[in-house]
Design a protein around this motif. Structure first.
Motif, PDB file in Angstrom:
ATOM      1  N   ALA A 107      -4.400   5.431  -6.747  1.00 24.12           N
ATOM      2  CA  ALA A 107      -3.056   5.122  -7.254  1.00 24.12           C
ATOM      3  C   ALA A 107      -2.132   6.308  -7.041  1.00 24.12           C
ATOM      4  O   ALA A 107      -2.540   7.460  -7.209  1.00 24.12           O
ATOM      5  N   GLN A 108      -0.910   6.007  -6.655  1.00 27.12           N
ATOM      6  CA  GLN A 108       0.161   7.005  -6.615  1.00 27.12           C
ATOM      7  C   GLN A 108       1.157   6.625  -7.710  1.00 27.12           C
ATOM      8  O   GLN A 108       1.803   5.577  -7.628  1.00 27.12           O
ATOM      9  N   VAL A 156       5.043   2.086  -8.274  1.00 24.41           N
ATOM     10  CA  VAL A 156       3.652   2.334  -8.683  1.00 24.41           C
ATOM     11  C   VAL A 156       2.778   1.705  -7.609  1.00 24.41           C
ATOM     12  O   VAL A 156       2.803   0.486  -7.399  1.00 24.41           O
ATOM     13  N   THR A 157       2.021   2.535  -6.916  1.00 21.60           N
ATOM     14  CA  THR A 157       1.380   2.109  -5.677  1.00 21.60           C
ATOM     15  C   THR A 157      -0.138   2.200  -5.757  1.00 21.60           C
ATOM     16  O   THR A 157      -0.692   3.238  -6.127  1.00 21.60           O
ATOM     17  N   LEU A 158      -0.796   1.097  -5.407  1.00 17.16           N
ATOM     18  CA  LEU A 158      -2.240   1.041  -5.294  1.00 17.16           C
ATOM     19  C   LEU A 158      -2.612   0.978  -3.818  1.00 17.16           C
ATOM     20  O   LEU A 158      -2.015   0.212  -3.048  1.00 17.16           O
ATOM     21  N   THR A 159      -3.604   1.777  -3.431  1.00 17.80           N
ATOM     22  CA  THR A 159      -4.100   1.758  -2.059  1.00 17.80           C
ATOM     23  C   THR A 159      -5.612   1.612  -2.083  1.00 17.80           C
ATOM     24  O   THR A 159      -6.280   2.035  -3.020  1.00 17.80           O
ATOM     25  N   SER A 209      -3.028  -6.319 -14.222  1.00 17.84           N
ATOM     26  CA  SER A 209      -3.179  -6.433 -12.776  1.00 17.84           C
ATOM     27  C   SER A 209      -3.256  -5.060 -12.123  1.00 17.84           C
ATOM     28  O   SER A 209      -3.867  -4.909 -11.061  1.00 17.84           O
ATOM     29  N   VAL A 210      -2.654  -4.059 -12.742  1.00 14.67           N
ATOM     30  CA  VAL A 210      -2.759  -2.683 -12.247  1.00 14.67           C
ATOM     31  C   VAL A 210      -3.995  -2.005 -12.827  1.00 14.67           C
ATOM     32  O   VAL A 210      -4.828  -1.449 -12.104  1.00 14.67           O
TER      33      VAL A 210
END
Length: 332
Positions: A65-66, A72-75, A172-173
């Motif tokens: 996560a960033q 708010v970014t999930l990779t 979901s996050v």
């Protein structure tokens, strides 16, 4: 799919245990009673649908996560398959409308109604260092700002918001990140025990004007803070002298639950009268249709529909258009 498929005890058991270990047994007991009532005595009719949407999201284990950038970014360390991307889109759309964000799930960008990152960018330069702090976010929505707080190094973040769709958007996050020190509790401010005095920083952004008694809300916020703790308050204001406050006749921007819009100087007086110190206005910014608007992820009416079409500086009711102030103050 039945409502029993949402296991609230498994979801909230860890935070209840944590509160007990932290010496907040009275809060833990009260919270368990509130959650029992919310999910067992009077369950929401859409609970099963939201759980089904959450279950649709693809299971991924190597997720990063960033939390220190606009979205708010999930990779994922492993590329998603076509089928997984389809599942992701289907699940996330099942949790619409998305109002607070933005979020980026493995390349699927959720353009939320609000550019909540703009608000964060206005507020964050004036905050005390959040590193290691215990933080409460009142009216946190889907938890976007909670994630940004964690990205700034907060030690523990608890958001509260009674909206259950927001709760599932938060899950979901969090479900991709596992055991991280952040929780969203589906309760109201008035559901918290009085005088917790446990948080280093309390945020209340976009809540005060929804309260029939704004001074009582300020006192409730003060009660959550330890001595020396910091309040971050963001709310609608109007131009005017100290002592002036607008009370809409009925609706404001089509919202029924707007009660008081003070001038900035009146807001500072309210904080002084409720016992805060060193209150200062750090930002005043008009809300524009670039910051709040309809998107493909929130297809209902938005700010452009709530302003006078012939004079966008006014609401459809003829009141001054939305102007938002951020105030920071301390508890003595």
């Amino acid at each position: 799919m039945t409502m029993a498929d949402f296991d609230w005890k498994a979801r909230f058991g860890p935070i209840i245990d944590e509160l007990e270990k932290d010496g907040l047994e009275h809060w833990a007991t009260q919270l368990q009673q509130q959650l029992t009532h919310r999910f067992e005595d009077r369950p929401h009719g859409d609970l099963d649908r939201w759980q089904a949407a959450l279950d649709q999201l693809p299971g991924l284990t190597q997720v990063d996560a960033q939390l220190d950038q606009s979205a708010v970014t999930l990779t994922s360390r492993q590329p998603l398959t076509v089928a997984q991307r389809e599942q992701l889109e289907l699940g996330l759309r099942g949790l619409m409308p998305w109002r607070k964000g933005p979020f980026n799930f493995f390349g699927t960008y959720i353009d939320t109604e609000w550019r909540s990152d703009w608000k964060w960018d206005r507020v964050s330069p004036y905050l005390s260092d959040l590193s290691g702090r215990r933080i409460l976010d009142v009216g946190c929505g889907s938890g976007y700002h909670c994630w940004r707080m964690l990205g700034e190094g907060a030690g523990r973040v608890i958001g509260i918001d009674p909206g259950l769709l927001f709760l599932f958007q938060f899950f979901s996050v969090k479900d991709y990140l596992g055991d991280v020190p952040i929780d969203l509790l589906p309760v109201r401010m008035e559901d918290l025990p009085a005088d917790l005095e446990t948080f280093d920083t309390t945020f209340s952004m976009g809540v005060l004007y929804h309260r029939r008694s704004p001074l009582d809300h300020l006192l409730e916020l003060k009660g959550t803070l330890r001595r020396g703790g910091e309040l971050v308050l963001e709310t609608l204001v109007v131009e005017g002298p100290e002592g002036f406050s607008l009370m809409p006749e009925d609706r404001y921007g089509q919202m029924r639950n707007v009660w008081f819009l003070p001038s900035s100087d009146t807001l500072l007086r309210w904080l002084d009268r409720t016992g805060f110190r060193n209150a200062r206005v750090v930002d005043v910014t008009p809300t524009t249709t670039e910051e709040q608007r309809s998107t493909d992820w929130m297809r209902f009416n938005s700010l452009q529909d709530f302003l006078d079409p012939f004079d966008p500086t006014k609401t459809v009711e003829g009141y001054p258009g939305p102007l938002r102030a951020t105030v920071i103050a301390e508890k003595p």
